[in-house]
Design an enzyme around this catalytic site. Sequence first.
Site, PDB file in Angstrom:
ATOM      1  N   GLU A   1      11.277 -41.559 -48.903  1.00  0.00           N
ATOM      2  CA  GLU A   1      11.958 -41.245 -50.161  1.00  0.00           C
ATOM      3  C   GLU A   1      12.703 -42.441 -50.725  1.00  0.00           C
ATOM      4  O   GLU A   1      12.641 -42.731 -51.919  1.00  0.00           O
ATOM      5  CB  GLU A   1      12.914 -40.065 -49.969  1.00  0.00           C
TER       6      GLU A   1
ATOM      7  N   HIS B   1      16.317 -27.537 -46.522  1.00  0.00           N
ATOM      8  CA  HIS B   1      15.421 -27.194 -47.631  1.00  0.00           C
ATOM      9  C   HIS B   1      16.098 -26.237 -48.609  1.00  0.00           C
ATOM     10  O   HIS B   1      15.432 -25.483 -49.301  1.00  0.00           O
ATOM     11  CB  HIS B   1      14.126 -26.563 -47.120  1.00  0.00           C
TER      12      HIS B   1
END
Lengths: 325, 318
Positions: free
Chosen positions: A60, A129
Amino acid sequence: MRELTFTAAAREALTEEMARDPSIFVVGEGIGQRGGNFNTTSGLYDLYGPMRLRDTPIVERGFIGMCTGAAMTGTRPIVDFMFVDFILDAMGELINQVAKIQYMSSGRLKMPLILRGSIGITGASATHHSGSYFPMFVNIPGFRVVVPTNAYDAKGLFKTALRGDDPVIFLEHKSLLNSKAQVPEEEYFIPFGQAAVVREGSAATVVAVGSMVRKALEACDALAAEGIAIEVIDPRTLAPLDIPTILASVHKTGRLLIMDETFQPCGIGAEIAAQVVAQGFDDLDAPIMRLNGVYTPTPYSPPLEAAVIPNPTQVLQAIRDLLAE
Amino acid sequence: MNYLALYRQMLEIRRTEEHLAKAHQAGMIPGACHTYVGQEAIATGVCAHLTHDDAVFSTHRGHGHALAKGVPPREVMAELFGRVTGCSRGRGGSMHLFAPEVGMMGTSGIVGPCILQATGAGYSARLLNKGTVGVAFFGDGASNNGAFHEGLNLAAIWDLPVIFVCENNLYATEVPFSYATRNTDMAERASTYGMNAVSVDGNDVLAVYAAAGEGIRRARAGEGPTFLDCKTYRTRAHAEGMPSLGTYRTQEELDAWKARDPITTYRAHLVSEGIASEDEFAQIEREVVAMVEESFEFAKSSPYPDPATVAEHVYSDG
């Protein structure tokens, strides 16, 4: 008029803009032939190929830093990050680079970089998440922060993001991705900084963010049966934040409740409350109230998960408490 | 091959940096000042191959990169003095030099991001078929940061036109590279990502020029990224106001590297090869000194930015 899901509407915005502007490309894990974990790009790889639908390694910070440089050199990258929790690895790139480069270059560089993906607590997604984190981004000068709550807004706001030159954090609550709304065939744009009054009323104002909009509307249905009309405002973008629309509503109702699934301290509710007090103090007939998720990491087990987000009973009670003040 | 242009560029960096160091000592620079003295051959040898359309990204020790990329010394000086005529209009200072009009896409106070951003410039170049390259300048200190490994990997797997220029000056601030890294063969580390990686004497401008030229030729031809491991040394302190030896290096080591000064050794080489005469060097010296002094006066007499503009350019609409 036809109905589209939130995801399909956002994807339609994306494919329209990719057809129009060859400098747009998307990066992310599994966004190529696979079409994205949430079908955000399904079908686009066949249209636009691997350079514009770029599958990435799990890196990322790396691909956000890369897209930063790309946005400075003539292309318009979209980071499809899947879960916002994943881009916390790139916070240094985001805050020190993405948000600051237009300023540092005295406006001679633009930063047309979009970061889009899911937020929110639902479906036992557990703590890596389930994040939302938008107050952190709102706190940083340089970002546009967009939190659409229905398919119509998702398309119009995404189109605006894709035409602008600012970095946009575009956050899509998981519980809304399959929700449907009417979406016109004709092209349209929704400007940033323009809240939607999604329900009109006079007894109190509820500003609801993200997934709380639907919950607020359900509570208002119940109260309407008792003859109580609540006004509900969806800010749609948190940076810029449309304070005038909220002030106008509070001028009418005299009461304000802000509902947000994310944490209360230094959150969007604190900011809205402070601005309303500063600019609309004389309109207030009651203390401003807030309803937030519990200040804790997100647990996995369904009963625990259900306990951290405001439930319909709590939403209804919060509005009744405000009316009783 | 314009030998004297390389000399002139190195000298421009050196004289500018010396002026800045003095200005810092005199209290004329309100913030930090990290000079490039001793490393001039690297920016000079690489940037000689670049046009304004090629994108350079750099780090906190970036004055030399900005100058070699074509930012006028007056704009670098004015920036460090905090003036509105500076290349970042006074918003940046020593560590944040921006001049996109010449392809100087920014220096950074954070070690590492330039590696990723140059990779992104390479991505833009490929997507838009521009034929340009992205160039990252960074030190050995960056090579232990995740950005190094992430950026090299991405550039390699996508064959991007990127030149990674590591200026290995042996110390990350004051932490020795040999302490911070088990494998000190920088080119070998880079080559494990599957890219062309070359070690070069970073104090030899002709060696840097040749290696960079080949890397940039490959990049423009679509043959992927190149890593340049340039071995060098900064002969001043990490930042002005800090000790040049400190607790981390010896006088003997400093003297040995000063004897290999990239400017004096290059000058001696050009003389011994009969490529240039002392008269020509004297002429260049006069011209560079005059230009740097004029730049200094320009910077010193420039106005400060208007405080009323402080919140401008946070967003693209002003």
